[in-house]
Motif scaffolding. Structure first.
Motif, mmCIF file in Angstrom:
data_model
loop_
_atom_site.group_PDB
_atom_site.id
_atom_site.type_symbol
_atom_site.label_atom_id
_atom_site.label_comp_id
_atom_site.label_asym_id
_atom_site.label_seq_id
_atom_site.Cartn_x
_atom_site.Cartn_y
_atom_site.Cartn_z
ATOM 1 N N ARG A 47 20.402 2.041 -11.570
ATOM 2 C CA ARG A 47 20.354 2.995 -10.452
ATOM 3 C C ARG A 47 19.434 4.145 -10.827
ATOM 4 N NH1 ARG A 47 25.230 1.490 -11.312
ATOM 5 N NH2 ARG A 47 25.825 3.339 -12.519
ATOM 6 N N VAL A 48 18.768 4.688 -9.816
ATOM 7 C CA VAL A 48 17.874 5.829 -10.063
ATOM 8 C C VAL A 48 18.720 6.993 -10.546
ATOM 9 C CG1 VAL A 48 16.304 7.476 -8.985
ATOM 10 C CG2 VAL A 48 16.162 5.055 -8.401
ATOM 11 N N GLY A 49 18.229 7.666 -11.617
ATOM 12 C CA GLY A 49 18.968 8.799 -12.169
ATOM 13 C C GLY A 49 19.861 8.411 -13.332
ATOM 14 N N GLN A 50 20.055 7.093 -13.515
ATOM 15 C CA GLN A 50 20.926 6.625 -14.617
ATOM 16 C C GLN A 50 20.198 6.815 -15.960
ATOM 17 O OE1 GLN A 50 21.816 2.510 -14.013
ATOM 18 N NE2 GLN A 50 22.666 2.220 -16.049
ATOM 19 N N THR A 51 20.937 7.213 -17.000
ATOM 20 C CA THR A 51 20.329 7.367 -18.338
ATOM 21 C C THR A 51 20.592 6.098 -19.147
ATOM 22 O OG1 THR A 51 20.731 9.717 -18.222
ATOM 23 C CG2 THR A 51 20.212 8.822 -20.392
ATOM 24 N N ILE A 52 19.553 5.539 -19.725
ATOM 25 C CA ILE A 52 19.711 4.315 -20.519
ATOM 26 C C ILE A 52 19.031 4.513 -21.883
ATOM 27 C CG2 ILE A 52 19.860 2.716 -18.559
ATOM 28 C CD1 ILE A 52 16.894 2.045 -19.030
ATOM 29 N N SER A 53 19.345 3.629 -22.803
ATOM 30 C CA SER A 53 18.695 3.676 -24.124
ATOM 31 C C SER A 53 17.579 2.622 -24.132
ATOM 32 C CB SER A 53 19.730 3.341 -25.190
ATOM 33 O OG SER A 53 19.085 3.084 -26.406
ATOM 34 N N VAL A 54 16.393 3.009 -24.589
ATOM 35 C CA VAL A 54 15.278 2.055 -24.597
ATOM 36 C C VAL A 54 14.616 2.028 -25.976
ATOM 37 C CG1 VAL A 54 14.753 2.320 -22.135
ATOM 38 C CG2 VAL A 54 13.545 3.725 -23.797
ATOM 39 N N THR A 55 13.966 0.915 -26.258
ATOM 40 C CA THR A 55 13.208 0.773 -27.508
ATOM 41 C C THR A 55 11.744 0.583 -27.148
ATOM 42 O OG1 THR A 55 15.092 -0.300 -28.509
ATOM 43 C CG2 THR A 55 12.988 -0.597 -29.612
ATOM 44 N N LEU A 56 10.876 1.442 -27.669
ATOM 45 C CA LEU A 56 9.452 1.346 -27.333
ATOM 46 C C LEU A 56 8.837 0.123 -27.993
ATOM 47 C CD1 LEU A 56 7.792 4.858 -27.475
ATOM 48 C CD2 LEU A 56 8.477 3.543 -25.517
ATOM 49 N N LYS A 57 8.022 -0.606 -27.226
ATOM 50 C CA LYS A 57 7.326 -1.761 -27.780
ATOM 51 C C LYS A 57 5.815 -1.530 -27.809
ATOM 52 C CE LYS A 57 10.636 -4.628 -28.739
ATOM 53 N NZ LYS A 57 10.831 -5.090 -30.089
ATOM 54 N N ALA A 58 5.314 -0.685 -26.911
ATOM 55 C CA ALA A 58 3.882 -0.323 -26.941
ATOM 56 C C ALA A 58 3.839 1.195 -26.860
ATOM 57 C CB ALA A 58 3.156 -0.949 -25.768
ATOM 58 N N ALA A 59 3.376 1.832 -27.924
ATOM 59 C CA ALA A 59 3.466 3.299 -28.007
ATOM 60 C C ALA A 59 2.308 4.002 -27.324
ATOM 61 C CB ALA A 59 3.551 3.706 -29.469
ATOM 62 N N LYS A 60 1.295 3.219 -26.904
ATOM 63 C CA LYS A 60 0.170 3.852 -26.195
ATOM 64 C C LYS A 60 0.229 3.419 -24.733
ATOM 65 C CE LYS A 60 -2.929 4.359 -30.086
ATOM 66 N NZ LYS A 60 -4.005 3.756 -30.840
ATOM 67 N N GLU A 61 -0.192 4.328 -23.881
ATOM 68 C CA GLU A 61 -0.139 4.004 -22.450
ATOM 69 C C GLU A 61 -1.193 2.952 -22.138
ATOM 70 O OE1 GLU A 61 -0.645 7.782 -20.670
ATOM 71 O OE2 GLU A 61 1.398 8.429 -21.113
ATOM 72 N N ALA A 84 0.837 -1.216 0.000
ATOM 73 C CA ALA A 84 0.000 0.000 0.000
ATOM 74 C C ALA A 84 0.863 1.252 0.000
ATOM 75 C CB ALA A 84 -0.969 -0.009 1.186
ATOM 76 N N GLU A 85 1.933 1.220 -0.775
ATOM 77 C CA GLU A 85 2.800 2.400 -0.872
ATOM 78 C C GLU A 85 2.677 3.016 -2.263
ATOM 79 O OE1 GLU A 85 6.754 2.807 0.983
ATOM 80 O OE2 GLU A 85 6.600 0.646 1.341
ATOM 81 N N VAL A 86 2.737 4.393 -2.244
ATOM 82 C CA VAL A 86 2.738 5.114 -3.517
ATOM 83 C C VAL A 86 4.036 5.909 -3.574
ATOM 84 C CG1 VAL A 86 1.570 6.842 -4.926
ATOM 85 C CG2 VAL A 86 0.214 5.301 -3.511
ATOM 86 N N TYR A 87 4.800 5.743 -4.682
ATOM 87 C CA TYR A 87 6.065 6.467 -4.833
ATOM 88 C C TYR A 87 5.825 7.623 -5.800
ATOM 89 C CZ TYR A 87 8.011 2.344 -2.609
ATOM 90 O OH TYR A 87 8.262 1.351 -1.723
ATOM 91 N N VAL A 88 6.222 8.849 -5.340
ATOM 92 C CA VAL A 88 5.962 10.038 -6.164
ATOM 93 C C VAL A 88 7.263 10.792 -6.406
ATOM 94 C CG1 VAL A 88 3.575 10.331 -5.411
ATOM 95 C CG2 VAL A 88 5.440 11.467 -4.163
ATOM 96 N N VAL A 127 16.194 6.536 -15.489
ATOM 97 C CA VAL A 127 15.568 5.614 -14.521
ATOM 98 C C VAL A 127 15.053 6.444 -13.336
ATOM 99 C CG1 VAL A 127 15.938 3.623 -13.037
ATOM 100 C CG2 VAL A 127 17.138 3.769 -15.221
ATOM 101 N N GLN A 128 13.744 6.254 -13.007
ATOM 102 C CA GLN A 128 13.141 7.042 -11.909
ATOM 103 C C GLN A 128 12.815 6.174 -10.704
ATOM 104 O OE1 GLN A 128 13.295 10.093 -12.151
ATOM 105 N NE2 GLN A 128 13.202 10.659 -14.314
ATOM 106 N N HIS A 129 12.455 4.882 -10.965
ATOM 107 C CA HIS A 129 12.081 4.035 -9.827
ATOM 108 C C HIS A 129 12.315 2.569 -10.216
ATOM 109 C CE1 HIS A 129 9.974 2.911 -6.171
ATOM 110 N NE2 HIS A 129 9.354 1.987 -6.866
ATOM 111 N N ILE A 130 12.718 1.764 -9.231
ATOM 112 C CA ILE A 130 13.009 0.355 -9.549
ATOM 113 C C ILE A 130 12.183 -0.551 -8.649
ATOM 114 C CG2 ILE A 130 14.837 -1.397 -9.625
ATOM 115 C CD1 ILE A 130 16.770 1.082 -9.965
ATOM 116 N N THR A 131 11.464 -1.516 -9.289
ATOM 117 C CA THR A 131 10.702 -2.508 -8.512
ATOM 118 C C THR A 131 11.341 -3.874 -8.734
ATOM 119 O OG1 THR A 131 9.206 -3.198 -10.245
ATOM 120 C CG2 THR A 131 8.632 -1.166 -9.121
ATOM 121 N N GLU A 132 10.682 -4.908 -8.218
ATOM 122 C CA GLU A 132 11.279 -6.256 -8.317
ATOM 123 C C GLU A 132 11.362 -6.730 -9.761
ATOM 124 O OE1 GLU A 132 10.536 -10.692 -6.458
ATOM 125 O OE2 GLU A 132 9.322 -9.034 -5.732
ATOM 126 N N HIS A 133 10.326 -6.486 -10.571
ATOM 127 C CA HIS A 133 10.276 -7.030 -11.925
ATOM 128 C C HIS A 133 10.551 -6.020 -13.026
ATOM 129 C CE1 HIS A 133 9.023 -11.003 -10.764
ATOM 130 N NE2 HIS A 133 8.098 -10.488 -9.976
#
Length: 1836
Positions: A975-989, A907-911, A936-942
């Motif tokens: 790590r939070v704050g790290q810049t990475i390169s990503v490839t979009l797979k689903a362009a809609k939220e 029951a936690e919300v990270y903002v 990278v803004q937040h890291i969870t288990e998966h």
């Protein structure tokens, strides 16, 4: 000579001149008259009646009888084996070739054999060498490589051996030494034909062994070329090959002869008196002109070569003319045999032998052994046999003993001419061109005549011939023998077989193996095999699963038994299949040779792997025990893998207790918490969200161990079971399989993984991860889903070893796999959110990316803050220090924040309060597979939440790339704050407010897990129970489960039946789901229509012994319940699928599933009839074909058309679109299977055919990248343009596919040249750029040409510019300038003024334009040309320029490529008078000389350098395309010039000419043209460098022929004294041929070069050429030739050594040194060794080089030159210590003082350069010591 002839006449038979001989003058008549006489006599004979002829011959025969000796008649008869004797020469024909002997067909139906040792001397030596060395020799070829059946050979009888059964075998030799032993060197004459054998292969030809001592025979390559080509046995003759040679030339009194084997020369040769043949050296195979002396019933007597007589028997008379021979007639004949003692000669008149080197006709294979009902007697010969005429008009001969069963039963009357008999062809005599037949009843009826008649599995009768240790020899029929190996003499192994079998006993055997080529026959006497009625397995394809047959054990080991069948087919019975009870030591239970019944479990014919079982009954095996254990509890009704819905009864700590909804008994089952999801975190969340009473859909039955039924909700495990990617028992596991399972236990030594159906394996610590494993608990947790690869299995202990490394278990596309995991995770998360809505409605509003207004509650010590807000009541809202940004906050403040992640479990919300995330930005449209930078803004288990840098949108990125990818070192973690390169797979939220992406660059692969065939598991099994049902019985039962295509029914407590979807309704509506009309638990009354075998699922007949143990197949069709019912068809027996279903028939079938791997839809037509619908036959709608799995639901009824059966005939091939017509004009669907750049597509069509689409048919509007939209796998609709000769042409144009929609066609189809009009604008693609212009594709079949002057208004010097701006496939618009329909030529233009398009070459290149001043230059240039080429015109010139205009077109014509032509055509831009002339010149430029390189066409005056560029005119672009009017205009302008202008013009011309002359006089001027070079070589004709530059000049213009011509001129011109200069030209010519010519032309030049120069130099140069052009194989061969030819040349050995070292072949170099020392004289050895050592130092093994020097110096210590070389090399390559050691050794040698002084001086210099002051002193001291010792010695 004449007196010699009288005293010793040639030929020993004719002594008496009387005896009805023709007078002498007749014999000496000219050949010309012979021919006339032959024709005349034939004409005369034709006019007589046949009868008269016969009577005449009979009279003649009677009249001659008293005069002739009685044995003469016998002599005329055919040759018999009794007549053969040692030394007899015969002409034979090769019948069969094996590795160790040749079988030869001899005249009159006899045969003999040539052993491999009797081929020739050279071949025999090679054989001996191979046997001695024990390894295969490269130059030794096998007999089948050298000899082919049907070839004529001369042979000599070496011996006649008698075998045990009284048969005689004739041993022959074809060794020229034996065959030609009658010849000596003086007897050899040109034109003679004789046998030869290849002795060795030389540079210019072959040395041939003709068996004549003292004579060397040579066959040049030229004379063997056509023969080798026709023979097709390789590029050259092989040592030992037997040849029919003709002597071309005899030199040095017969010591040297030159031969030819050219077929035409050999065929034309005929033996004449001039060739001095005598009876002692007469050879068979000679063609002679002969004169008939006497005709008798059995044959004829002939005289030939003036003095010899010979006989022709009845089998060798030409059948066409056999009745028409008469005395004195001249005929061609061929010598067949010569008797060694009596010198009797036999001849043949059969046509194939009348040309030397001919070949007799072969018998068609199917005729051998044929039984002929009626053969007509042609003639009967009392002592020999009868000649028959067969049904096809050919002749056959039957020997006397084959005319009747016994001599007594023979009736002569039955063999009068015209009588008919039944006979059988038993052989074919190649030398007589006759079949050999037999009339014996037992031969006609015999089952086997030859090995080809015997087939594997045949039961045969035989007679024991002999007993040997390896087995027993059995005679099956005449000439057919077989071997019974000792293992097969009886069912048990016999220790003393001689007690059971005696020689001569009749035995009944069975054929195990038969190889007719090798005449190998293996038999068995095992009674159980001989009497077996079970099917025979003679190849792996026969072994169908479920087949039961007999086999014999060949080996029993701890892993199981290997069982063999017929034809060496063998399979494995694994340990667990040896019996119903486990067997620990199979080798004690089973013995070798034991015959047992086995059942085939599985067969892979390609791999020749066969899996068998000794368990033939369908009793449950150990893996099925769980089904039987709980019989008291009726929980058997659930199958593993069955999907059920459940209701939660109770929540417990470690799982959920549930009840299965569909069951009335409310069976209680258990779902462990970790089985709620594939993801551990989701499992916990789901457990928390679920409440008692909730319904969980789609849960799978996993196992039934212990007290509970265990269920699972892991989607990966469920899909693996549904796709049959599982193993049901231990026996199905095979190494290499990929299986989906879950962690059962984690131990310090490894992880235990369990799979559905209860199979468990261990992944040891080393195979758990690609990373180093310190603690197993860090990597895996119990219950986690994993994919495991089977590494190995231990059958005895039933253990499986697994590998969990991601590198081994993933498909290789980590991006696709990680995205699939992420997608699955969010899918499950959505289900949980829907569940949690009830308890916490606010959860729906809280999604990442939502902006909240919050109040600061508290700031913690670590810098993070706690918030509260109305929208987040009941949640803990936190922001880490990083996410507060730079803002200072205090409790109570109001702040705006962005939700990053909501953790429902805690029951936690990270903002985040960071400005860059909160700032409102305009939303951009994002594309799938686009790449972005993200923070990278937040890291969870998966997964990790990242924000895209450009848009600040949030995306989820998976952390793991695979189920097994669980552990990360700290350095690898995000790590939070790290810049990475990503490839979009689903362009809609998605529902969670985030985009889905993966780390790293884009990959377009689709995520499909690749599985091996072995991974697919067997079908689900129903328990088999004994029952007493038979078809027709009515039963009542309860429906247990409803599957898409069948329903299982519990008939009573134990028995389960099955109702197929096709047996539910009488009329099945298409598209309906028949099984869905029934519900679980429903009671039904059904009728038994058959039974299926539990193991194979095949239908069983009622009579089958296992019918009582089958699964009853039921029907509930209303029509079948009462009345007649259609019994299930049994496909095993007579009915095959082909007979039941006709092609084109429509059937109703039911979808089983769409097989993604095989791309077909699997359907069921009836309970035991399956079908497949290939992907392209599913629909004509491309949308359906893109996603067939969505369209076809399992269990749905569909209507299909039968198109045939598959290869195994077990499945029907069906189509949902009817039978596809692929005629011209039809529209079809297809799938792109290949994209060929600039050409088009290859498309797979329905029905397995493929078609081609050209780039001109892809669209109605051409595009820049026409193939860009097409990827392999794309489904398209296509129009069939043509279907000819199996080649299908397609079109994808909309105008073709939808003609009704009148869409705009921008680029119309151009089908032929008629569609192209002059002046029309057309679009197309650039095809290629050649020296003659740009070729431009207008359609699939039409090309247009754009001359360079029509490409652009700019003048281009470098053609590479065109290639850059006009690449292949570039789309352009062109204007048609001219169309020549006859020649199919289209001339096009790309000029902007023609097309209205910008120029293809941009202005920015700054190229010179065809400008205004050029008009003047044109005239100047024409004048210059005329002055140079036509002096006459110059004198005639008038003031005006009319003559110039006239001369222009003519000059174009009189410009053939002459000797001085540079090969560069210059297009002066002039306009021809009319079109015809233009076409003529066009044709002329197209017609090239054969073998000439394409002429380099340049569209302007051609220059070699910048200085002279302005001297050569460039003509105005406009003028070329102008019409005749404009031209007249120009002329009138020229006429209108004033006198003053003309004067100025003349002066200007004079100046220009002066300039040109001055330039030519300039000594520094470089030659510009062929003329320049000609002037230079006239000046210095012996300068090879000038000639080479001249060649290079032509080569630059790709004028290869002209370069060759220059080289030839040079060779003729250079003085013969200038050897080096000539050699330079030869080397250049060799280089030219190596680069531009063929191997053949190179060899011709090389052979000439060797004749005219010092051969060694030429050889060395060619070796260098080969090496530099990387033709190492040819270089290697040439060096080998040089080593033979120049053995004594040291330079050759050294050159080869350096070549080998460059190839890194150090070992070969060491061997070469040994050879060199053997070949070279001793005085050279030291030098050679040191040179080899030097080479090794530079490019080989330095240690070996040192060893060579050391060994040389130890043998020759006083060789100061070697010491000196060693020192030099060591100073360069060695260490200082090594160098000093050498110096120390040298200065202590006892050499002459002068030499010692030299070494001391060198030592001192070395130390001064590299040493210290002390070391210099030490050397000086040593020198002093040396001097003192020398002087003291002198004193003493």
């Amino acid at each position: 000579m004449a007196s010699m002839e009288e005293n010793f006449p040639r030929g020993g038979i004719q002594k008496k001149p009387a005896e009805g001989k023709t007078p002498k003058p007749k014999l000496e008549r000219d050949n010309l008259f012979d021919v006339q006489h032959e024709e005349k006599s034939q004409k005369r004979k034709r006019s007589q009646k046949d009868q008269g002829k016969q009577q005449e011959s009979k009279k003649r025969f009677k009249a001659d009888k008293p005069a002739a000796a009685e044995d003469n008649v016998m002599n005329i008869g055919p040759l018999t084996i009794e007549v053969l004797s040692e030394g007899m020469l015969l002409l034979g024909c090769i019948k069969e070739v094996s590795d160790y002997e040749l079988t030869i067909s001899l005249p009159n139906g006899l045969s003999g054999f040539v052993p491999v040792t009797q081929i020739s001397d050279a071949y025999g030596k090679l054989l001996t060498k191979q046997v001695a060395q024990g390894e295969l020799l490269e130059e030794l070829n096998s007999l089948p490589d050298m000899f082919s059946p049907g070839t004529l050979v001369r042979c000599i009888v070496t011996s006649i051996e008698k075998s045990d059964d009284g048969r005689r075998s004739v041993k022959l030799s074809i060794d020229p030494k034996k065959v030609n032993k009658g010849l000596n060197s003086t007897a050899l004459a040109a034109g003679m034909l004789l046998s030869g054998s290849v002795m060795s292969v030389e540079d210019h030809g072959y040395l041939i062994d003709i068996g004549v001592t003292g004579t060397h025979a040579f066959l040049p390559h030229q004379k063997a070329k056509t023969y080798i080509k026709a023979l097709k046995k390789g590029p050259e003759l092989k040592i030992g090959q037997n040849l029919n040679c003709r002597i071309v030339e005899v030199k040095n009194e017969g010591r040297v002869v030159c031969l030819s084997i050219d077929r035409s020369e050999v065929a034309a040769s005929i033996a004449t008196e001039r060739q001095n043949w005598t009876l002692s050296n007469l050879l068979p195979g000679l063609v002679v002109k002969a004169r008939v002396q006497k005709v008798a019933p059995l044959g004829m007597k002939l005289t030939f070569l003036s003095y010899f007589t010979g006989v022709v028997d009845f089998m060798h008379m030409d059948p066409e003319k056999s009745m028409s021979y008469s005395p004195d007639q001249v005929v061609r004949a061929c010598v067949l045999s010569v008797h060694p003692t009596s010198r009797a000669v036999r001849l043949t008149l059969l046509p194939p032998f009348l040309h030397a080197g001919g070949a007799p006709r072969q018998l068609p294979g199917q005729r051998m052994g044929a039984v002929l009902e009626e053969a007509t007697v042609k003639a009967f010969y009392k002592q020999f046999g009868a000649v028959f005429e067969l049904d096809d008009g050919t002749l056959a001969f039957a020997r006397l003993n084959h005319l009747s069963k016994t001599r007594k039963s023979f009736k002569i009357g039955a063999f009068k001419e015209g009588c008919k008999h039944k006979c059988r062809i038993i052989d074919y005599s190649l030398m007589d061109e006759m079949c050999i037949v037999s009339l014996k009843h037992q031969v006609i009826e015999a089952r086997f005549l030859q090995y080809q008649d015997i087939h594997t599995g045949d039961v045969v009768q035989g007679k024991v011939l002999s007993l040997k240790p390896i087995g027993m020899q059995v005679k099956v029929a005449d000439g057919i023998r077989g071997l019974v190996p000792s293992l097969h003499l009886s069912d048990v192994i016999l220790k003393q077989p001689e007690k059971k079998y005696n020689i001569g006993d009749e035995v009944k055997c069975r054929v195990l193996e038969c190889n007719p080529e090798g005449k190998k026959l293996i038999l068995t006497l095992k009674k159980s095999l001989v009497q077996s009625k079970l099917p025979v397995i003679s190849n792996y394809e026969d072994a169908k699963p479920g087949l039961i047959t007999h086999g014999f054990v060949v080996c029993a080991r701890e892993f199981g038994c290997i069982v063999k069948f017929y034809n060496d087919v063998k399979g494995l019975v694994p340990k667990n299949e040896l019996g119903s009870e486990p067997i620990s030591c199979p080798d004690k239970v089973f013995y070798e040779g034991q015959v047992l019944k086995v059942m085939v479990l599985k067969c892979e014919p390609q791999q020749e792997r066969l899996l068998l079982s000794f368990r033939l009954s369908s009793k449950p095996g150990p893996e099925d025990k769980w089904k039987c254990t709980s019989k008291e509890k009726q929980e058997v009704k659930y199958q593993i893998g069955e999907i059920v819905d459940v209701k939660i009864c109770q929540k417990k700590d470690n799982g959920l207790e549930v009840s299965i909804l569909e069951d009335e008994d409310n069976v209680v089952a258990w779902i462990p918490t970790l089985h709620l999801s594939d993801f551990v975190a989701t499992s916990k969340l789901l457990w928390q969200g679920l409440q008692e009473g909730d319904v969980l859909p789609r849960v799978m039955y996993l196992s039934n161990k212990g007290e509970h039924i265990i269920l699972s909700r892991k989607s990966a495990v469920i899909s693996a079971v549904q796709e049959e990617q599982v193993v049901r028992s231990f026996s199905e596991i095979q190494p290499g399989m990929l299986l989906t399972g879950y962690v059962r236990n984690v131990m310090p030594f490894g992880v235990f993984v369990e799979f559905p159906f209860g199979v468990t394996g261990l992944a040891p610590k080393v195979s758990m991860s690609d990373k180093f494993v310190t603690d197993t608990k860090d990597h895996f947790v119990v219950g986690q889903t994993v994919i495991a690869k089977v590494m190995s299995i231990d059958e005895e202990k039933q253990r499986v070893l697994l590998n969990l490394k991601v590198s081994e278990c993933s498909s290789g596309d980590s991006a696709a796999e990680s995205f699939a995991l992420l997608n699955q995770y969010f899918k499950e998360l959505k289900e949980i959110r829907d569940l949690l809505k009830r308890g916490k409605p606010s959860i729906c509003e809280l999604v990442p990316g939502k902006r909240l207004h919050l109040v600061v509650q508290d700031v913690r010590e670590d810098g993070s803050a706690l918030f509260s807000g109305s929208s987040a009541t009941g949640w803990t809202v936190t922001a880490t220090r990083h996410h507060l940004g730079d803002k200072k906050i205090a409790p109570g403040e109001k702040r705006k924040a962005l939700v990053l992640h909501v953790d429902a479990l805690t029951a936690e919300v990270y903002v985040s309060l960071r400005e860059e995330l909160l700032k409102q930005r305009p939303k951009r449209r994002l594309r799938e597979n686009s790449q972005h930078s993200a923070v990278v803004q937040h890291i969870t288990e998966h997964f990790a939440i990242v924000s895209l840098v450009e848009t600040a949108q949030l995306a989820a990125v998976p952390i793991a790339c695979h189920f097994n990818d669980t552990f990360r070192f700290d350095s690898e973690k995000l790590r939070v704050g790290q810049t990475i390169s990503v490839t979009l797979k689903a362009a809609k939220e998605n529902h969670h407010g985030v985009l889905l992406a993966v780390q790293g660059p884009a990959k377009k692969n689709v995520f499909v897990r690749v599985r091996n065939e072995s991974e697919t598991a067997l079908e689900e099994m129903l328990p088999a129970v004994k029952h007493s049902l038979s078809p027709g019985d009515t039963v009542t039962g309860t429906i247990k489960s409803v599957k898409p295509t069948h329903v299982t029914v519990a008939i009573d407590d134990k028995l389960t039946g099955s109702i197929h979807a096709s047996r539910i309704l009488d009329e099945v509506p298409i598209g309906s789901f028949p099984t869905s009309t029934l519900k679980t638990g429903q009671k039904v009354t059904a009728r038994v229509i058959g039974g299926r075998d539990v193991n194979t699922h095949r239908c069983l007949p009622i009579t089958h012994p296992h019918f009582t143990q089958s699964i009853p197949e039921l029907s509930i069709r209303p029509s079948e319940k009462e009345g007649e019912f259609a019994a299930m068809l049994n496909l095993n027996e007579e009915n095959s699928l082909k007979e039941l279903y006709n092609v084109g028939q429509t059937v109703t079938c039911f979808v089983k599933k769409y097989n993604m791997l095989k791309n077909w839809l699997e359907v069921e037509v009836a309970p035991n009839i399956r079908g497949r619908v290939p992907h392209l036959l599913l629909s004509l709608n491309t949308k359906v074909l893109k996603h067939p799995e969505k369209t076809f639901k399992n269990g749905q009824a569909i209507s299909a058309t039968v198109t045939g059966t598959d290869a195994s005939e077990t499945n029907l091939c069906l189509s949902l679109t009817g039978i596809q017509s692929q005629e011209q004009g039809t529209i079809s669907v297809g799938m792109v299977i290949k994209v060929t750049p600039h050409t088009g597509l290859t498309i797979a069509l329905p029905g397995g055919k493929t078609g081609k689409v050209s780039i001109f048919h892809l669209n109605d509007t051409y595009t820049e990248d026409p193939l860009g939209n097409f990827k392999v796998g794309k489904i398209v609709r296509c129009y069939i343009l043509s279907n000819e000769n199996g080649k299908i042409q397609l079109s994808l144009r909309q105008s073709r596919l939808n003609p009704k929609i009148k869409s705009k066609v921008e680029d119309i189809e151009i089908t032929s040249i008629k569609d192209v009009k002059k002046g029309q604008l057309v679009r197309g693609y650039v095809k290629s750029i050649t020296p003659s212009g740009v070729f431009f594709g207008l359609s699939t079949s039409l090309l247009g040409r754009i001359l360079f002057q029509n490409v652009s208004p700019y003048f281009v010097q470098k053609h590479s510019l065109y290639e850059k701006y006009l690449p292949e496939g570039k789309l352009l618009t062109a204007k048609v300038l001219g169309v020549n329909r006859k020649e199919k030529h289209i001339e096009l233009s790309l000029l902007p003024k023609d097309t209205g398009m910008p120029s293809v070459l941009p202005e920015s290149l700054g190229l010179p334009q065809y400008g205004a001043e050029e008009e003047k230059r044109e005239v100047d240039n024409e004048e210059k040309r005329e002055k140079r080429e036509e002096p006459k015109l110059k004198t005639k010139r008038r003031g005006n320029d009319e003559s110039l205009q006239e001369a222009k077109p003519k000059k174009r014509k009189i410009c053939p490529a002459d000797e001085n032509d540079s090969g560069i055509e210059v297009y002066y831009r002039e306009e021809e008078e009319d079109d015809q002339e233009e076409e003529a010149t066009k044709k002329k430029s197209k017609v090239k000389k054969p073998g000439e390189a394409p002429r380099l066409q340049v569209s302007m005056g051609f220059t070699w350098d910048e200085d002279n560029a302005m001297d050569i005119p460039v003509l105005d672009q406009k003028e070329e395309s102008s019409e005749s009017e404009e031209e007249e205009d120009m002329q009138s302008k020229l006429k209108k010039r004033t006198k003053k202008e003309k004067e100025l013009e003349k002066q200007k011309e004079e100046k220009e000419l002066c300039k040109v002359e001055a330039a030519l006089m300039d000594p520094s001027r470089q030659p510009q043209s062929a003329d320049d070079f000609d002037r230079l070589v006239l000046g210095s004709p012996n300068s090879s460098i000038l000639w080479l530059q001249y060649m290079a000049f032509h080569l630059q213009a790709t004028e290869i022929e002209k370069a060759r011509a220059v080289a030839e001129r040079a060779l003729k011109t250079i003085s013969f004294r200038e050897e080096q200069e000539k050699l330079n030209v030869w080397v250049a010519l060799l280089n030219l041929e190596n680069m531009y010519g063929t191997e053949e032309t190179l060899m011709k030049v090389f052979e000439r070069a060797v004749q005219y120069n010092e051969p060694l130099k030429v050889f060395q140069h060619l070796c260098d050429i080969y090496a530099s052009s990387e033709k190492y194989k040819q270089a290697e061969e040439l060096y080998q030739t040089m080593l033979k030819r120049f053995r004594q040349e040291k330079s050759v050995w050294l050159k080869y050594a350096s070549f080998l070292l460059k190839q890194d072949q150090a070992e070969a170099t060491h061997r070469l040194l040994e050879r060199a020392l053997k070949a070279l004289p001793t005085k050279e050895h030291v030098d050679v060794i040191s040179r080899f050592a030097q080479l090794e130092f530079h490019s080989g093994d330095t240690e070996h080089a040192k060893a060579l020097f050391e060994s040389t110096l130890s043998s020759y210590p006083k060789r100061t030159d070697v010491w000196s070389i060693y020192m030099d090399i060591m100073i360069k390559h060695g260490s200082q210590k090594e160098v000093r050691d050498i110096f120390e050794r040298v200065i202590h040698l006892s050499l002459a003082p002068k030499k010692m002084k030299f070494f001391f001086k060198r030592y001192l210099d070395y130390e001064k350069k590299f040493g210290t002051a002390e070391s210099v002193l030490a050397v000086k001291r040593a020198a002093l010591e040396y001097v003192e010792t020398k002087s003291s010695l002198a004193d003493t």
